[in-house]
Motif scaffolding. Structure first.
Motif, PDB file in Angstrom:
ATOM      1  N   GLN A 250       0.822  -1.204   0.000  1.00 35.63           N
ATOM      2  CA  GLN A 250       0.000   0.000   0.000  1.00 35.63           C
ATOM      3  C   GLN A 250       0.861   1.261   0.000  1.00 35.63           C
ATOM      4  O   GLN A 250       0.548   2.246  -0.688  1.00 35.63           O
ATOM      5  CB  GLN A 250      -0.962  -0.017   1.186  1.00 35.63           C
ATOM      6  CG  GLN A 250      -2.063  -1.065   1.048  1.00 35.63           C
ATOM      7  CD  GLN A 250      -3.004  -1.118   2.227  1.00 35.63           C
ATOM      8  OE1 GLN A 250      -3.337  -0.085   2.813  1.00 35.63           O
ATOM      9  NE2 GLN A 250      -3.435  -2.318   2.600  1.00 35.63           N
ATOM     10  N   TYR A 256      -3.455   4.731  -4.720  1.00 32.52           N
ATOM     11  CA  TYR A 256      -4.699   3.984  -4.894  1.00 32.52           C
ATOM     12  C   TYR A 256      -5.421   3.649  -3.593  1.00 32.52           C
ATOM     13  O   TYR A 256      -6.376   2.871  -3.608  1.00 32.52           O
ATOM     14  CB  TYR A 256      -4.422   2.714  -5.705  1.00 32.52           C
ATOM     15  CG  TYR A 256      -4.043   3.061  -7.128  1.00 32.52           C
ATOM     16  CD1 TYR A 256      -5.023   3.374  -8.054  1.00 32.52           C
ATOM     17  CD2 TYR A 256      -2.708   3.123  -7.524  1.00 32.52           C
ATOM     18  CE1 TYR A 256      -4.695   3.731  -9.351  1.00 32.52           C
ATOM     19  CE2 TYR A 256      -2.361   3.476  -8.821  1.00 32.52           C
ATOM     20  CZ  TYR A 256      -3.362   3.779  -9.730  1.00 32.52           C
ATOM     21  OH  TYR A 256      -3.027   4.149 -11.018  1.00 32.52           O
ATOM     22  N   PHE A 257      -5.003   4.247  -2.512  1.00 35.55           N
ATOM     23  CA  PHE A 257      -5.654   3.997  -1.220  1.00 35.55           C
ATOM     24  C   PHE A 257      -6.050   5.328  -0.600  1.00 35.55           C
ATOM     25  O   PHE A 257      -5.211   6.218  -0.431  1.00 35.55           O
ATOM     26  CB  PHE A 257      -4.727   3.200  -0.301  1.00 35.55           C
ATOM     27  CG  PHE A 257      -4.329   1.872  -0.902  1.00 35.55           C
ATOM     28  CD1 PHE A 257      -5.160   0.767  -0.777  1.00 35.55           C
ATOM     29  CD2 PHE A 257      -3.162   1.762  -1.638  1.00 35.55           C
ATOM     30  CE1 PHE A 257      -4.820  -0.447  -1.368  1.00 35.55           C
ATOM     31  CE2 PHE A 257      -2.814   0.555  -2.232  1.00 35.55           C
ATOM     32  CZ  PHE A 257      -3.645  -0.554  -2.104  1.00 35.55           C
ATOM     33  N   GLY A 303      -6.521  -0.591  -5.545  1.00 36.56           N
ATOM     34  CA  GLY A 303      -6.896  -0.239  -4.182  1.00 36.56           C
ATOM     35  C   GLY A 303      -8.378  -0.025  -4.000  1.00 36.56           C
ATOM     36  O   GLY A 303      -9.201  -0.855  -4.431  1.00 36.56           O
ATOM     37  N   ASN A 304      -8.751   1.103  -3.358  1.00 32.90           N
ATOM     38  CA  ASN A 304     -10.165   1.342  -3.055  1.00 32.90           C
ATOM     39  C   ASN A 304     -10.637   2.733  -3.467  1.00 32.90           C
ATOM     40  O   ASN A 304     -11.635   3.235  -2.963  1.00 32.90           O
ATOM     41  CB  ASN A 304     -10.444   1.110  -1.565  1.00 32.90           C
ATOM     42  CG  ASN A 304      -9.747   2.119  -0.667  1.00 32.90           C
ATOM     43  OD1 ASN A 304      -8.783   2.760  -1.062  1.00 32.90           O
ATOM     44  ND2 ASN A 304     -10.223   2.250   0.561  1.00 32.90           N
ATOM     45  N   VAL A 436      -7.511  -3.883   3.174  1.00 37.63           N
ATOM     46  CA  VAL A 436      -7.938  -2.721   2.405  1.00 37.63           C
ATOM     47  C   VAL A 436      -9.409  -2.443   2.709  1.00 37.63           C
ATOM     48  O   VAL A 436     -10.245  -3.326   2.567  1.00 37.63           O
ATOM     49  CB  VAL A 436      -7.757  -2.956   0.896  1.00 37.63           C
ATOM     50  CG1 VAL A 436      -8.255  -1.748   0.096  1.00 37.63           C
ATOM     51  CG2 VAL A 436      -6.298  -3.255   0.574  1.00 37.63           C
TER      52      VAL A 436
END
Length: 448
Positions: A250, A256-257, A303-304, A436
């Motif tokens: 991460q 991407y988080f 990611g989220n 995640v």
């Protein structure tokens, strides 16, 4: 909702913004005038926290080195130092480096060695507490913060408490507690006579400065409506390696988080939102509505975060700003701003159309990535350090309320949002498992 205090006080927003901007511009001119005269009075000794592509690029910008540093629309990375590279500002040197990862620190160190800049082992720090070790180096007086945005508020406060001037990359934070800490650090810096400049480089770009000065002086009348865009392709993505823990992956893939980047409406679109706050002269009252989602980048490697956002912001005096950002390949790209007034319109960057005539900026326009360092250093030398903490904190907060309006599907007011105590990210920083969080689902997600 109450009207703007500009109206209640009998002072027009245009006049207020014009007067304050002219004062700031006059100060900026004086910084530039004394820059050369006092060049030997203040030796800049840089400590870099965050040695990735943007951190390495920021150091090279501060040094005025001729490099192949590029800033593509897809994201930041550093190519290589040119064979004929030279440090243009010999009174500035790099004293220490810090990064969580040894390999990133060594890559930055190798670039600097091509400029005959050698950082001793005892001034190279790695790990989650590396920033503390760097700030303990007494000779450092100028800190560059280029770590993932989640860490920026705490690192900024620590640097100011340690008595260092700071250049911090944007955004300033990823959540409301972080925004508040940045504002507090800005206030402490003012008390201690320390400078803070931010990586919102448009504020240091001469074409933007002159265009917005004219807008605020009434060139297009009263601002009615504005638009801001950062629609581009995908940025870099780091594929996970089997030996990496959740935390390491991460951190290396931090864009991407949400807990690390704030999502791209905060991390990247903050540039355009900052221009909106700048030209209007204040931050929005609320994010009226927003839509967005994760339509194309659905693989877990992304990611989220979302891949597109569209938000309508309400500013004082009934000004509406429509904001749009996207990171999807194969689509129309548009990055920029536009303001529409009662007498004309402008792109904020270089041109104004009003009364059937068009004005276009044709003056000098040096590299704003270098000017942001030059302006900070010049202000420090004069003893009047600039302090951009509040501006970048408010622009970051604008992105946050936009993100939360889209994530939740609800209107989010500035005042209500500032009451949030939700902190993104883990309580402890250590390599190991780190699940995640799920992708936000509008209508189900709640901002608290």
């Amino acid at each position: 909702m109450a009207r703007s205090s500009f109206t209640r006080s009998g002072i027009s927003r245009r006049r207020f913004v014009r007067d304050t901007t002219l004062a700031a511009a006059a100060t900026a001119v004086s910084w530039r005038m004394v820059h050369g005269a006092l060049s030997d009075d203040f030796q800049v000794k840089i400590g870099l926290i965050g040695c990735g592509g943007r951190g390495t690029g920021a150091v090279l910008n501060a040094l005025g080195a001729a490099t192949h540093v590029i800033y593509p629309s897809a994201g930041y990375h550093t190519e290589d130092v040119a064979e004929n590279a030279a440090v243009a500002r010999p009174n500035i040197r790099v004293a220490a480096l810090a990064d969580v990862f040894p390999d990133r620190l060594q890559a930055c160190r190798a670039q600097l060695e091509k400029l005959n800049i050698r950082i001793p082992d005892e001034h190279c720090f790695t790990g989650f507490d590396a920033y503390k070790q760097l700030l303990a180096v007494e000779e450092i007086n100028y800190v560059i913060l280029a770590e993932p945005p989640h860490f920026r508020p705490a690192h900024l406060m620590a640097a100011i408490e340690a008595g260092k001037h700071v250049f911090m990359e944007k955004p300033a934070a990823v959540d409301v507690p972080g925004v508040k800490l940045v504002m507090q650090a800005g206030e402490l810096a003012a008390q201690k006579g320390l400078g803070i400049a931010a990586g919102t480089q448009r504020r240091h770009q001469l074409s933007y400065r002159e265009t917005i000065r004219r807008i605020q002086d009434g060139a297009i009348g009263e601002i009615i409506y504005a638009k801001a865009y950062w629609n581009g392709g995908e940025i870099w993505v780091i594929e996970r390696r089997p030996e990496w823990s959740d935390m390491e992956w991460q951190l290396r893939n931090w864009n991407y988080f949400t807990w690390l980047s704030g999502d791209h409406i905060v991390e990247q679109h903050v540039h355009n939102l900052d221009v909106m706050n700048w030209v209007i002269g204040t931050h929005p009252i609320r994010a009226v509505s927003g839509i967005g989602g994760r339509q194309v980048r659905t693989d877990p490697k992304y990611g989220n975060i979302f891949d597109h956002f569209a938000v309508e912001f309400e500013y004082p005096n009934g000004v509406t700003v429509f904001s749009q950002c996207r990171q999807i390949n194969g689509c129309q790209n548009i990055v920029g701003e536009e303001v529409i007034g009662s007498k004309g319109r402008s792109d904020c960057a270089q041109s104004i159309q009003a009364a059937g005539e068009r004005w276009r900026y044709r003056g000098e326009n040096p590299n704003p990535y270098e000017r942001e360092h030059e302006d900070l250093i010049a202000s420090i030398r004069e003893g009047k350090p600039i302090n951009e903490a509040k501006n970048v904190a408010e622009s970051t907060m604008t992105g946050i309320i936009g993100r939360e309006a889209v994530y939740s599907g609800q209107a989010i007011s500035w005042d209500d949002a500032m009451e949030s105590t939700t902190r993104l990210g883990p309580e402890r920083y250590e390599f190991g498992p780190l699940p995640v969080p799920p992708v936000a689902m509008p209508g189900r997600y709640r901002f608290t």
